[in-house]
Structures are given as C-alpha cells and as structure tokens.
Design an enzyme around this catalytic site. Structure first.
Site, short mmCIF file in Angstrom:
data_model
loop_
_atom_site.label_atom_id
_atom_site.label_comp_id
_atom_site.label_asym_id
_atom_site.label_seq_id
_atom_site.Cartn_x
_atom_site.Cartn_y
_atom_site.Cartn_z
N LYS A 186 75.72 66.39 35.97
CA LYS A 186 77.08 66.60 35.51
C LYS A 186 77.11 67.10 34.05
O LYS A 186 76.08 67.10 33.37
CB LYS A 186 77.90 65.31 35.66
CG LYS A 186 78.06 64.86 37.12
CD LYS A 186 78.68 65.94 38.00
CE LYS A 186 79.34 65.41 39.26
NZ LYS A 186 78.41 65.04 40.35
C1 LIG Z 1 79.09 64.04 41.50
C2 LIG Z 1 80.41 63.84 42.15
C3 LIG Z 1 80.84 62.59 42.61
C4 LIG Z 1 79.96 61.39 42.67
O1 LIG Z 1 79.32 61.06 41.53
P1 LIG Z 1 77.89 60.28 41.54
O2 LIG Z 1 77.83 59.82 40.13
O3 LIG Z 1 76.83 61.27 41.89
O4 LIG Z 1 78.03 59.17 42.51
C5 LIG Z 1 82.10 62.49 43.12
N1 LIG Z 1 82.91 63.54 43.21
C6 LIG Z 1 82.53 64.77 42.80
C7 LIG Z 1 83.49 65.90 42.90
C8 LIG Z 1 81.27 64.96 42.29
O5 LIG Z 1 80.87 66.19 41.93
#
Ligand SMILES: *Cc1c(COP(=O)(O)O)cnc(C)c1O
Length: 397
Positions: A186
């Site tokens: 992210k």
């Molecule tokens: C990455 C992501 C998640 C989940 O996050 P994690 O930290 O990987 O559990 C949820 N929604 C979206 C749109 C994402 O890109």
C-alpha cells in the site's frame, strides 16, 4: 503506490525504539516502555492527518473493515452493499460477521454506481461500502444522500486511496466510518496493519474493545479489565505500528511524487485519441497511486495490455481477468466454498450469482487498464516510460 520503495533510517529508528525497550505490545507495560507508544502515536497522527476525532489501528485492512462493521453493530443477516470491482477483503470482512455481501455494479468511476446501489437496497440493508479502488473515489455525495434517505451507514474502504480527498476532506473521513490498509504494497506500509477512523465516539469505543477481546481498556490493570461484549484479537503489534509512524510522516511526500509521475504519464497518453480516462467525481482529488484508462473496446484493451507486456512495460493491470479484484473469478464466493458450514443467514440471502447481471460492470472493466505509479522512478525514467507506453498502445490499435 508502495511505501516499501522508500523505506530507510526513519523507519529503522522507530522500530529500534521498540526493540530497545522490548515492549512489543501496544497495551500496558507502562514502566518498561520508556514512553514509547507507537500504536497510540500513529493513531494520533491519523486523527490529525485525516481530520477526524478517532482512529484505531488493527492487524490488517481486512480486520479494520470487520472491526468497523462490528463497531457499528452489523451482525448476522445484515446486508452490506459492496462493488463488483474491489479486493476480496470486502466480502471476507462482511462474511466474518455472518453479514451478507451484496455485490453491486460499478460505473465509469470504477467504483459503486449510485443508481445501482439504490436499486439493491432492501429492508435488511444496513451499510453501503464504497471501495475507492486504484487511487480514486466513489461519488460520495450521491452515496451520502442515499444513506440519509434510507437511514444507512456509509463505510469508506480507502485502503487504496489514502491521501486522496473529496471536496477538501481526506478520503476515509467522509463516511460514518473509514478504513485503511498498511499492508506491504500500500501507499504507506506497516508490513501488516490497518486502521478504522470515525467521528462517532460510540463506534470508536466499540472498535478498540472489539479488536482486543472486548477489553474495556479502563484502569491500568489489564487482567482486571471488564469485557462488556464479545470480541476478538485484531491487535496490531508495536513493531508494525512503529514502521507506520515513520511512514505516515512521509505520506504527503509520497503523494507528491505519485502525482508528478502520474501527470507525466497521463499527459503523454492523452495524446492518443482512442484513450479516455476514468471519471473522478466532482470535487475529488486522486491519490495518484494508479493511472486508470479505457480503450474503446474489450478487444482493444486486451491487445493494448498484451502489447504493454511484450514491450517491457511492467505494472499495468487488466483487472477484468484478475483472480482477486473482480467478481468474475470469485468462484469461492459465488459457489460458497467455505471450509465449514456458513451461517444460515448468509446461505439464505447470498445473491444467486448464476442469475445476477453485472454486464454494466463488465462494460467498464473489460475496457480498463490500470498502471501502478511507482515512487522510485526518476523524472527521466517516467518520461521514457510514457513514450514506451504510448508506442506500445498505438501499435496495438
Ligand atoms: C489491501 C486492501 C484491503 C485489505 O487490506 P489488508 O491489509 O491486505 O488486509 C482491503 N480493501 C482494499 C481495497 C485493499 O486494496
């Protein structure tokens, strides 16, 4: 988008504070921790940056979504409206509570289509969960009006759009609740981690208790704390939070780099008449983590995507065929392949996916290409990349 690209001394210093004290847990051990409260400090930083009254960290973005829903009182049989284009975490977080994910079409914003949302509302609907995919947002004004009209909650999944804004407000802060992910890919990362933000004190109180076994977090004897309701362990560790604390200080720097790189690519691609860009709702500012564009047809999009790959342009996605981000490949959901038995409420109310018509979503996704914007590119590298992309796409048209 990845914060892991720019990772160094600042992150190391925060982690070392935690290693030096040896207190890897976010609660308690007040004497040992030498005044280092990394999770608490990151929550304070989120409150400041996101202009909200409360923030609570969790172990992941997925658990943040579950905690947000649980905190707002969502439970078995409640329906949560979510888009056909998202990450699987959306329905996982809903199913975790015995609630029912209701998939709804997207439009040219690549997020929930407000008209389709309104048609999907039933007497069991409790929440509308837009997902701000690939750096840009849903039409939050229209969704807020719908929520008001039907008495529903708005939960923003801003996991892929941290740092973007809508009518001057940070994404995530506009709904009743907002969620972020700090997983490794992210915009900013903790390794693994997530956050719930809200202006609602009650939801916040529920969220921090629910994500720590129901602990009421009153007093300073953890063992003597009361458990007002059932919870679970969705805690973040101090080590992960320490990384995030260094990263959030760099969020605006990262967004600035993404914007510069995005604008160079967009400027070049906009000279190709066949290319149009994803619609950003009025008053919206992307976080520029992806450049998303449409080709005139599915066939041309496939050809352009293949040509990008063949010409060595990495990081461009054709989500229409993707296993994780689009409903067409979610047979584990559509065929309800769970290890154990699913709750009756879910089995009774899941959509009949052999019959639902998502051709409106297919229309947009079939034509979409999304290119990841990296932080590490120099201005020259982006210029070269832009030329290479333009040539690869033109040769496919
Ligand atoms: C990455 C992501 C998640 C989940 O996050 P994690 O930290 O990987 O559990 C949820 N929604 C979206 C749109 C994402 O890109």
């Amino acid at each position: 988008m990845p914060g892991f690209e720019l990772f160094g001394d600042k992150e190391r210093k925060e982690v070392n504070d935690v290693l030096d004290s040896g207190v890897l847990m976010r609660y308690g051990f007040d004497g040992m921790r030498k005044r280092h409260w990394k999770a608490k400090s990151l929550e304070d930083a989120l409150v400041q940056r996101m202009q909200v009254s409360h923030a609570h960290l969790t172990s992941s973005g997925t658990s943040a979504l579950t905690v947000a829903l649980a905190g707002a009182g969502v439970g078995a049989g409640d329906e949560v409206i979510m888009p056909t284009f998202t990450f699987v975490a959306s329905f996982e977080s809903i199913l975790m509570l015995g609630a029912v994910p209701i998939l709804v079409d997207i439009d040219d914003t690549l997020t929930l289509d407000p008209n389709a949302v309104e048609k999907a509302i039933t007497e069991r609907t409790k929440v509308i969960m837009p997902v701000h995919m690939c750096g840009s947002m849903a039409d939050l004004g229209a969704l807020q009006s719908i929520c008001k009209k039907y008495g529903l909650l708005l939960l923003e999944d801003a996991c892929q759009a941290i740092g973007g804004s809508y009518q001057g407000k940070p994404l995530g802060s506009i709904g009743d609740l907002g969620c972020f992910s700090f997983d490794y890919v992210k915009t900013i990362t903790c390794g693994e981690g997530g956050a719930v933000i809200t202006n609602n004190k009650n939801y916040y109180e529920n969220a921090h208790k629910y994500s720590d076994h129901g602990h009421d977090h009153l007093g300073n004897d953890r063992g003597a704390e009361a458990h007002p309701f059932l919870g679970y362990n969705f805690r973040i560790s101090e080590l992960n939070a320490a990384v995030g604390l260094a990263q959030i200080a760099r969020l605006d720097e990262f967004i600035g780099i993404q914007k510069r790189n995005y604008n160079i690519l967009r400027e070049t691609l906009s000279q190709i008449p066949e290319i149009t860009f994803r619609r950003v709702p009025e008053g919206g500012e992307e976080n520029h983590s992806f450049l998303n564009f449409f080709l005139p047809t599915e066939k041309l999009a496939r050809r352009a995507h293949r040509s990008l790959g063949e010409n060595g342009v990495d990081g461009c996605f054709y989500w229409y065929d993707n296993n994780w981000h689009y409903y067409r490949k979610w047979e584990h959901l559509t065929e309800a392949k769970s290890l154990g038995k699913l709750p009756k409420e879910v089995l009774d109310s899941l959509q009949d996916f052999s019959k639902v018509d998502f051709s409106a979503s297919d229309h947009w996704m079939g034509r979409t290409i999304s290119c990841l914007i990296k932080l590490g590119w120099t201005a020259t590298e982006v210029e070269q990349r832009a030329q290479k992309m333009a040539e690869a796409i033109k040769s496919a048209l």
